[in-house]
Design a protein around this motif. Structure first.
Motif, PDB file in Angstrom:
ATOM      1  N   ASP A  28       0.830  -1.212   0.000  1.00  0.00           N
ATOM      2  CA  ASP A  28       0.000   0.000   0.000  1.00  0.00           C
ATOM      3  C   ASP A  28       0.860   1.257   0.000  1.00  0.00           C
ATOM      4  N   VAL A  29       1.917   1.266   0.791  1.00  0.00           N
ATOM      5  CA  VAL A  29       2.821   2.420   0.845  1.00  0.00           C
ATOM      6  C   VAL A  29       3.495   2.629  -0.507  1.00  0.00           C
ATOM      7  N   CYS A  30       3.953   1.534  -1.114  1.00  0.00           N
ATOM      8  CA  CYS A  30       4.595   1.642  -2.437  1.00  0.00           C
ATOM      9  C   CYS A  30       3.632   2.235  -3.463  1.00  0.00           C
ATOM     10  N   LEU A  31       2.394   1.787  -3.450  1.00  0.00           N
ATOM     11  CA  LEU A  31       1.397   2.303  -4.391  1.00  0.00           C
ATOM     12  C   LEU A  31       1.090   3.773  -4.116  1.00  0.00           C
ATOM     13  N   ASP A  32       1.026   4.138  -2.826  1.00  0.00           N
ATOM     14  CA  ASP A  32       0.794   5.539  -2.468  1.00  0.00           C
ATOM     15  C   ASP A  32       1.943   6.423  -2.936  1.00  0.00           C
ATOM     16  N   VAL A  33       3.167   5.960  -2.778  1.00  0.00           N
ATOM     17  CA  VAL A  33       4.329   6.736  -3.205  1.00  0.00           C
ATOM     18  C   VAL A  33       4.273   6.960  -4.706  1.00  0.00           C
ATOM     19  N   GLU A  34       3.970   5.895  -5.452  1.00  0.00           N
ATOM     20  CA  GLU A  34       3.903   6.037  -6.910  1.00  0.00           C
ATOM     21  C   GLU A  34       2.786   7.011  -7.307  1.00  0.00           C
ATOM     22  N   GLU A  35       1.644   6.880  -6.652  1.00  0.00           N
ATOM     23  CA  GLU A  35       0.505   7.740  -6.967  1.00  0.00           C
ATOM     24  C   GLU A  35       0.788   9.196  -6.631  1.00  0.00           C
ATOM     25  N   ASP A  36       1.456   9.433  -5.513  1.00  0.00           N
ATOM     26  CA  ASP A  36       1.693  10.800  -5.037  1.00  0.00           C
ATOM     27  C   ASP A  36       3.011  11.388  -5.526  1.00  0.00           C
ATOM     28  N   SER A  37       3.723  10.685  -6.400  1.00  0.00           N
ATOM     29  CA  SER A  37       5.066  11.133  -6.780  1.00  0.00           C
ATOM     30  C   SER A  37       5.076  12.238  -7.829  1.00  0.00           C
ATOM     31  N   GLY A  38       3.968  12.534  -8.389  1.00  0.00           N
ATOM     32  CA  GLY A  38       3.936  13.606  -9.386  1.00  0.00           C
ATOM     33  C   GLY A  38       3.225  13.151 -10.635  1.00  0.00           C
ATOM     34  N   THR A  39       3.370  13.975 -11.666  1.00  0.00           N
ATOM     35  CA  THR A  39       2.719  13.676 -12.945  1.00  0.00           C
ATOM     36  C   THR A  39       3.707  13.893 -14.079  1.00  0.00           C
ATOM     37  N   LYS A  43       6.568  13.683 -16.764  1.00  0.00           N
ATOM     38  CA  LYS A  43       7.953  13.192 -16.743  1.00  0.00           C
ATOM     39  C   LYS A  43       8.515  13.085 -15.324  1.00  0.00           C
ATOM     40  N   LEU A  44       7.958  13.811 -14.398  1.00  0.00           N
ATOM     41  CA  LEU A  44       8.454  13.787 -13.021  1.00  0.00           C
ATOM     42  C   LEU A  44       7.905  12.615 -12.209  1.00  0.00           C
ATOM     43  N   LYS A  45       6.890  11.956 -12.730  1.00  0.00           N
ATOM     44  CA  LYS A  45       6.259  10.856 -11.987  1.00  0.00           C
ATOM     45  C   LYS A  45       7.229   9.685 -11.842  1.00  0.00           C
ATOM     46  N   LEU A  46       7.352   9.212 -10.619  1.00  0.00           N
ATOM     47  CA  LEU A  46       8.186   8.041 -10.349  1.00  0.00           C
ATOM     48  C   LEU A  46       7.402   6.787 -10.706  1.00  0.00           C
ATOM     49  N   THR A  47       8.081   5.825 -11.290  1.00  0.00           N
ATOM     50  CA  THR A  47       7.416   4.573 -11.660  1.00  0.00           C
ATOM     51  C   THR A  47       8.203   3.389 -11.094  1.00  0.00           C
ATOM     52  N   GLY A  48       7.567   2.246 -11.125  1.00  0.00           N
ATOM     53  CA  GLY A  48       8.231   1.022 -10.688  1.00  0.00           C
ATOM     54  C   GLY A  48       7.904   0.608  -9.265  1.00  0.00           C
ATOM     55  N   PHE A  49       7.225   1.486  -8.531  1.00  0.00           N
ATOM     56  CA  PHE A  49       6.916   1.140  -7.148  1.00  0.00           C
ATOM     57  C   PHE A  49       5.915  -0.008  -7.047  1.00  0.00           C
ATOM     58  N   ASP A  50       5.014  -0.110  -8.027  1.00  0.00           N
ATOM     59  CA  ASP A  50       4.034  -1.196  -8.013  1.00  0.00           C
ATOM     60  C   ASP A  50       4.741  -2.548  -8.137  1.00  0.00           C
ATOM     61  N   ALA A  51       5.623  -2.676  -9.138  1.00  0.00           N
ATOM     62  CA  ALA A  51       6.357  -3.939  -9.332  1.00  0.00           C
ATOM     63  C   ALA A  51       7.255  -4.239  -8.132  1.00  0.00           C
ATOM     64  N   PHE A  52       7.934  -3.193  -7.648  1.00  0.00           N
ATOM     65  CA  PHE A  52       8.796  -3.362  -6.482  1.00  0.00           C
ATOM     66  C   PHE A  52       7.983  -3.818  -5.271  1.00  0.00           C
ATOM     67  N   GLY A  53       6.848  -3.174  -5.054  1.00  0.00           N
ATOM     68  CA  GLY A  53       5.987  -3.533  -3.923  1.00  0.00           C
ATOM     69  C   GLY A  53       5.474  -4.955  -4.015  1.00  0.00           C
ATOM     70  N   GLN A  54       5.064  -5.369  -5.225  1.00  0.00           N
ATOM     71  CA  GLN A  54       4.563  -6.734  -5.425  1.00  0.00           C
ATOM     72  C   GLN A  54       5.660  -7.763  -5.140  1.00  0.00           C
ATOM     73  N   GLU A  55       6.865  -7.497  -5.641  1.00  0.00           N
ATOM     74  CA  GLU A  55       7.982  -8.425  -5.434  1.00  0.00           C
ATOM     75  C   GLU A  55       8.334  -8.542  -3.949  1.00  0.00           C
ATOM     76  N   CYS A  56       8.389  -7.399  -3.282  1.00  0.00           N
ATOM     77  CA  CYS A  56       8.714  -7.424  -1.852  1.00  0.00           C
ATOM     78  C   CYS A  56       7.603  -8.063  -1.035  1.00  0.00           C
ATOM     79  N   LYS A  57       6.353  -7.813  -1.413  1.00  0.00           N
ATOM     80  CA  LYS A  57       5.224  -8.420  -0.699  1.00  0.00           C
ATOM     81  C   LYS A  57       5.319  -9.936  -0.767  1.00  0.00           C
TER      82      LYS A  57
END
Length: 122
Positions: free
Chosen positions: A37-48, A50-64
């Motif tokens: 949930d935190v990883c998804l929130d970070v990705e969602e709140d990271s901006g829009t 070109k500045l938007k951070l990506t990869g947190f969903d995959a990272f979060g799933q792997e770590c989960k």
């Protein structure tokens, strides 16, 4: 470490460690979901854009998945420790009982069953 020729186990101690291991593993329950949930929130709140951070969903799933595995392995390990301790305890009691039966027929033996120096203390 002391070098010794002894072999054996303390069932009470082993059961205690097994129970603690299960308890620690159970404390992990829910942590993996919250981490995702935190990883998804970070990705969602990271901006829009070109500045938007990506990869947190995959990272979060792997770590989960890894965190879930750690919890499962810890629970299994603790259960195996408790089971092994119970098996050791049963073997000790069986051996003591067999020894007592054979000792009863020894002339001059006045030690009541279950009270000899061979009786387990747990």
């Amino acid at each position: 470490m002391t070098n010794t020729n002894e072999a054996g186990a303390n069932p009470g101690e082993a059961k205690g460690y097994g129970t603690k291991t299960i308890s620690i593993a159970e404390n992990f329950s829910g942590i993996s979901g919250r981490f995702l949930d935190v990883c998804l929130d970070v990705e969602e709140d990271s901006g829009t854009g070109k500045l938007k951070l990506t990869g947190f969903d995959a990272f979060g799933q792997e770590c989960k998945s890894s965190m879930d595995d750690v919890q499962e392995h810890g629970t299994q390990m603790g259960g195996n420790m408790v089971s092994g301790a119970e098996s050791t305890e049963a073997t000790d009691r069986e051996s003591m009982s067999e020894f007592e039966r054979s000792a009863v027929n020894v002339p001059g033996n006045d030690v009541p069953p279950g009270h000899g120096p061979w009786a387990p203390t747990y």
